[in-house]
Design a protein around this motif. Structure first.
Motif, PDB file in Angstrom:
ATOM      1  N   ASP A 225       0.815  -1.220   0.000  1.00 16.25           N
ATOM      2  CA  ASP A 225       0.000   0.000   0.000  1.00 16.25           C
ATOM      3  C   ASP A 225       0.842   1.260   0.000  1.00 16.25           C
ATOM      4  O   ASP A 225       0.355   2.347  -0.360  1.00 16.25           O
ATOM      5  N   LYS A 231       0.276   4.493  -4.234  1.00 15.42           N
ATOM      6  CA  LYS A 231      -0.154   5.833  -3.841  1.00 15.42           C
ATOM      7  C   LYS A 231      -0.693   6.609  -5.047  1.00 15.42           C
ATOM      8  O   LYS A 231      -1.706   7.309  -4.948  1.00 15.42           O
ATOM      9  N   ARG A 234      -4.140   5.313  -5.964  1.00 17.47           N
ATOM     10  CA  ARG A 234      -5.175   5.787  -5.041  1.00 17.47           C
ATOM     11  C   ARG A 234      -5.579   7.227  -5.349  1.00 17.47           C
ATOM     12  O   ARG A 234      -6.747   7.588  -5.232  1.00 17.47           O
ATOM     13  N   GLU A 235      -4.621   8.038  -5.740  1.00 18.64           N
ATOM     14  CA  GLU A 235      -4.953   9.408  -6.134  1.00 18.64           C
ATOM     15  C   GLU A 235      -5.847   9.409  -7.366  1.00 18.64           C
ATOM     16  O   GLU A 235      -6.774  10.212  -7.477  1.00 18.64           O
ATOM     17  N   TRP A 237      -7.941   7.106  -8.122  1.00 19.26           N
ATOM     18  CA  TRP A 237      -9.262   6.670  -7.684  1.00 19.26           C
ATOM     19  C   TRP A 237     -10.086   7.830  -7.145  1.00 19.26           C
ATOM     20  O   TRP A 237     -11.283   7.923  -7.362  1.00 19.26           O
ATOM     21  N   LYS A 238      -9.422   8.726  -6.424  1.00 17.87           N
ATOM     22  CA  LYS A 238     -10.138   9.836  -5.807  1.00 17.87           C
ATOM     23  C   LYS A 238     -10.736  10.780  -6.848  1.00 17.87           C
ATOM     24  O   LYS A 238     -11.750  11.423  -6.602  1.00 17.87           O
ATOM     25  N   THR A 246     -13.048   0.295  -7.536  1.00 19.42           N
ATOM     26  CA  THR A 246     -12.963   0.802  -6.161  1.00 19.42           C
ATOM     27  C   THR A 246     -12.808  -0.340  -5.171  1.00 19.42           C
ATOM     28  O   THR A 246     -13.556  -0.449  -4.209  1.00 19.42           O
ATOM     29  N   LYS A 248     -10.577  -2.377  -2.238  1.00 13.79           N
ATOM     30  CA  LYS A 248      -9.971  -1.830  -1.028  1.00 13.79           C
ATOM     31  C   LYS A 248      -8.521  -1.429  -1.250  1.00 13.79           C
ATOM     32  O   LYS A 248      -8.071  -0.384  -0.775  1.00 13.79           O
ATOM     33  N   HIS A 249      -7.759  -2.261  -1.989  1.00 17.59           N
ATOM     34  CA  HIS A 249      -6.337  -2.008  -2.179  1.00 17.59           C
ATOM     35  C   HIS A 249      -6.049  -1.744  -3.655  1.00 17.59           C
ATOM     36  O   HIS A 249      -6.572  -2.428  -4.532  1.00 17.59           O
ATOM     37  N   ALA A 250      -5.202  -0.752  -3.911  1.00 16.40           N
ATOM     38  CA  ALA A 250      -4.785  -0.489  -5.288  1.00 16.40           C
ATOM     39  C   ALA A 250      -3.948  -1.645  -5.816  1.00 16.40           C
ATOM     40  O   ALA A 250      -4.118  -2.095  -6.947  1.00 16.40           O
TER      41      ALA A 250
END
Length: 804
Positions: A225, A231, A234-235, A237-238, A246, A248-250
């Motif tokens: 993670d 990281k 995840r950005e 995804w936002k 979506t 839980k973990h990228a």
């Protein structure tokens, strides 16, 4: 058990040769099927059993959930040495990565080897046995190699090869050790071992029994993670809306033990290993047991019918002082004689069928006839013989000697008759279910192999080009890559000039071949984004495959020769994922890379091209221009074999140090359905065997039914019963059996068919016709099997029947 018992058993068997032969062949065929299927199951469940503590050695795998097609792969995006190595958790890291490599002997003969790059911990952890030389020393030398016994014999025709030289990518390496071949049922396969640094590749981790695996998995997940890629994802995804997955973990981490690795379907064809399906293996075990039970039903029906007919004989034995133990011994001997003989013939049939079965299952099963398996087969047949003798023996023990000698009594109880009818119902319900399922799977397999692929694979050859050798570094590696790319382009131009070749395209992966590929994010101007699978293609790629656009245009060699042109072609799934209302609405729009430093204009949309089989939904894909790819696609306008021979000759001239890898595009597409075709063939064979057993069962049951009712039929005839009435009397029993069989078999078949079809994205319009067809075949078999004895019953002479 005495010799006299065997003589009596043999006399009983040949007294009704037709019935005996039918049951004997059914039981023999069932033993053969059981031996093959149970042997295959044992082979499957013993994968990696030769490795000590296989349940404590784990493959570290990961998947990137932001990709359009997230798949598990068996290598990590981070160094395990830098994570778990500094955690204080007791462990052993094992490096293992394999690839096909061409080697050359001193006689200039080329061979292809499955070469594995391993660290020093590999040999001890995976129980590699050294036959000659020193394996530990070999694995620390950069110019040394260890080969297996079979590899040594294949290349040098001898096992004594320590000190011999092989050339790999223009580099001489010395054979420092000869090692045992790994078992054929292993997921860690290799033909040669080469040492590598531990930090270069860590595939496996061994944990002590006191370490919690889930705790280690959570630790590695936390580390994953925090890697930069996770990281960044995840950005994305936002800000990416609902187009980004979506989960839980990228980047998701899992550990799979070697004990379970063979049945880990997530890993696909990782390290060149065909994975098994545990559900299918268990189902095959059940099929084997069912087939044997159905054959046993016919055997029991035959033995019971003979026992009833032998009541006077049994009565005489008892009057002459035969003890209960003597009667038991006689019937057990008869049963064991038949089962042992059937098992012997079954083993012979299995041995004859083994090459076909091994080819069908696509597994090396030549070790099936081991001493342990043969011993188990003997014990198994002995146990089956005892079980099958139980009910006929019980009937014989119930015979009353006085009543039997005066021709009275029927020592089979009403419950016993019902039991055998139930067994016959099970036979036919199984036949109906198996027949319907086999037919449905065959029809579905035929349907999916004929659906549109989105391209035309006929008249296409796929050839893998030479790639830079593994393990190079820096400028030297780049120089090698430049040289190889130049040679590949020159070879492509030479192929283009060959007679019979119409055109030559290039790509990083041939169409119809399922592969992981690589993903690259695409972002629209309104910030909608996906991570499609990326395909690098030459400008003529679409014309060679006869793929037309459904909107805009595809690449054109006259317009798109410059690979720096910022143009892109997407498939229909990618357009839908990006939120465009129609393919036409996407034409001319701009998509950008994640950093927005690169932008491409969508010039065309093509139909979804089927890379995977019909079990999977087609993924979003993008096609980008590239003139340096790993595979050639050769369009041929004459006979394929003639052009293949010409290309092979040209390859030997251009790449004398490499083995050619060329196949037809049609064969690549066929590989996607190889497992479905194997399952279809296996189930059709099983359905035929089940139908045969049902035929044997109803034949014997009808014979017994007529025999049991001879006097009743005679009396009815004396009182004026017509032939039609006799036929209805006999038919009523079989009508009830068939009704019960249909009520059980049809729902079972429908459930199994529905469960199988649920795994497909595209399904054939089957409906209920397969069920009705299987039922019709079962009815026809029942009528034909019982017709002979029904006709005999209609011709019974009342006087002769009552006199007996």
């Amino acid at each position: 058990m005495k010799i006299r018992d065997l003589k009596i058993a043999w006399r009983i068997l040949i007294k009704q040769p037709a019935h005996s032969l039918i049951v004997f062949m059914g039981l023999s065929l069932s033993f053969a099927v059981c031996f093959l299927l149970l042997g295959y199951a044992k082979f499957s469940f013993e994968y990696n059993a030769h490795i000590p503590d296989a349940d404590r050695i784990f493959l570290v795998k990961h998947r990137v959930n932001a990709f359009s097609r997230p798949v598990w792969v068996g290598f990590g995006l981070m160094s395990l040495n830098e994570t778990i190595g500094k955690s204080g958790i007791p462990h052993t890291l094992i490096s293992f990565s394999s690839q096909k490599q061409t080697v050359e002997t001193n006689t200039k003969v080329l061979h292809s080897l499955n070469m594995a790059y391993v660290n020093g911990a590999f040999s001890d952890t995976f129980a590699v046995k050294t036959v000659q030389g020193n394996l530990a020393t070999t694995l620390v030398k950069p110019d040394a190699i260890a080969v297996t016994i079979s590899t040594a014999e294949r290349i040098f025709n001898t096992q004594k090869v320590v000190g011999n030289i092989l050339k790999i990518a223009d580099k001489n390496v010395t054979i420092g050790a000869v090692i045992q071949d790994p078992p054929k049922n292993t997921t860690v396969n290799f033909e040669a071992l080469v040492g590598t640094k531990e930090e270069e590749s860590n595939s496996y981790i061994k944990l002590p029994s006191n370490v919690d695996v889930s705790m280690v998995e959570k630790f590695l997940q936390t580390a994953a993670d925090n890697v930069p890629l996770a990281k960044r994802l995840r950005e994305d995804w936002k800000t990416g809306g609902d187009q980004i997955l979506t989960r839980k973990h990228a980047i998701e981490i899992r550990l799979t033990s070697l004990k379970d690795a063979y049945f880990d379907r997530d890993l696909g064809n990782f390290e060149g290993v065909y994975r098994g399906n545990k559900g299918i293996v268990i189902a095959l075990v059940c099929v084997a047991v069912v087939i044997l039970l159905l054959a046993a039903t016919g055997f029991i029906n035959l033995m019971v019918a003979r026992t009833i007919r032998r009541q006077r004989e049994i009565g005489v034995y008892k009057m002459l002082g035969a003890t209960r133990l003597r009667v038991v011994g006689q019937f057990v001997t008869e049963s064991l004689s038949l089962t042992f003989a059937a098992n012997g013939l079954g083993l012979l049939l299995a041995w004859l069928l083994l090459p076909l079965f091994s080819d069908l299952m696509n597994r090396p099963l030549d070790s099936l006839f081991s001493l342990s398996n043969l011993t188990m087969s003997l014990v198994f047949s002995f146990a089956i013989g005892l079980l099958l003798s139980a009910y006929p023996t019980w009937i014989a023990l119930q015979v009353n000697a006085n009543q039997a000698l005066v021709g009275r009594g029927n020592n089979e109880s009403v419950g016993g008759m019902r039991l055998r009818r139930v067994l016959t119902v099970i036979q036919f319900s199984s036949a109906i279910a198996f027949g319907a399922v086999a037919l449905a799977i065959a029809w579905q397999t035929y349907y999916v192999t004929k659906i549109s692929l989105g391209f035309s694979p006929e008249k296409l050859l796929v050839l893998s080009l030479v790639q830079a050798p593994f393990g190079g570094e820096g400028d030297a590696q780049k120089a090698v890559e430049v040289k190889i790319n130049s040679q590949n382009r020159a070879f492509q131009e030479s192929v283009m000039r060959l007679p019979g070749v119409r055109d030559v395209a290039s790509t990083n992966q041939a169409l119809g071949r399922d592969f992981i590929g690589f993903n690259s994010p695409l972002i629209t101007q309104d910030d909608r984004r996906i991570s499609p699978v990326v395909h690098m293609v030459s400008p003529n790629f679409f014309t060679v495959h006869q793929i037309r656009s459904i909107a805009g245009r595809v690449y054109d060699p006259t317009l798109d020769l410059d690979e720096k042109l910022e143009r892109i072609v997407l498939n229909e799934a990618a357009i839908t994922a990006l939120g465009f209302s129609t393919p036409q609405a996407a034409i001319g729009k701009i998509v950008m890379s994640r950093s927005r430093n690169n932008a491409w204009q969508i010039i065309g949309v093509v139909p979804n091209i089927r890379f995977q089989n019909a079990h999977e939904q087609e993924a979003p894909r993008s096609f980008k221009l590239s003139m340096s790819n790993s595979s050639l696609v050769i369009q041929v306008d004459t006979d394929l074999s003639e052009v293949q021979a010409k290309i092979a000759a040209l390859w030997r001239e251009s790449f004398p140090n490499d083995v050619i890898n060329m196949v037809t595009n049609t064969s690549l597409v066929a590989e996607n359905y190889a497992e479905d075709i194997r399952l279809t063939k296996l189930l059709i064979a099983a359905a035929i065997i089940v139908m045969l057993n049902a035929t044997f069962g109803i034949y014997v049951l009808s014979a017994y039914s007529v025999q049991r009712r001879v006097q009743e039929i005679a009396i009815r005839k004396i009182y004026g019963a017509k032939t039609k009435a006799i036929a209805l009397l006999l038919g009523k029993e079989f009508a009830v059996i068939m009704l019960g069989s249909a009520l059980i078999g049809l729902p079972l078949g429908a459930f199994a068919i529905s469960h199988y079809l649920a795994s497909f994205v595209e399904r054939a319009p089957i409906g209920g016709w397969t069920l009705l067809f299987a039922l019709s075949v079962a009815l026809l078999i029942a009528i034909i099997s019982s017709l002979r004895h029904a006709l005999l019953a209609m011709r019974i002479s009342p006087m002769l029947a009552l006199r007996d």
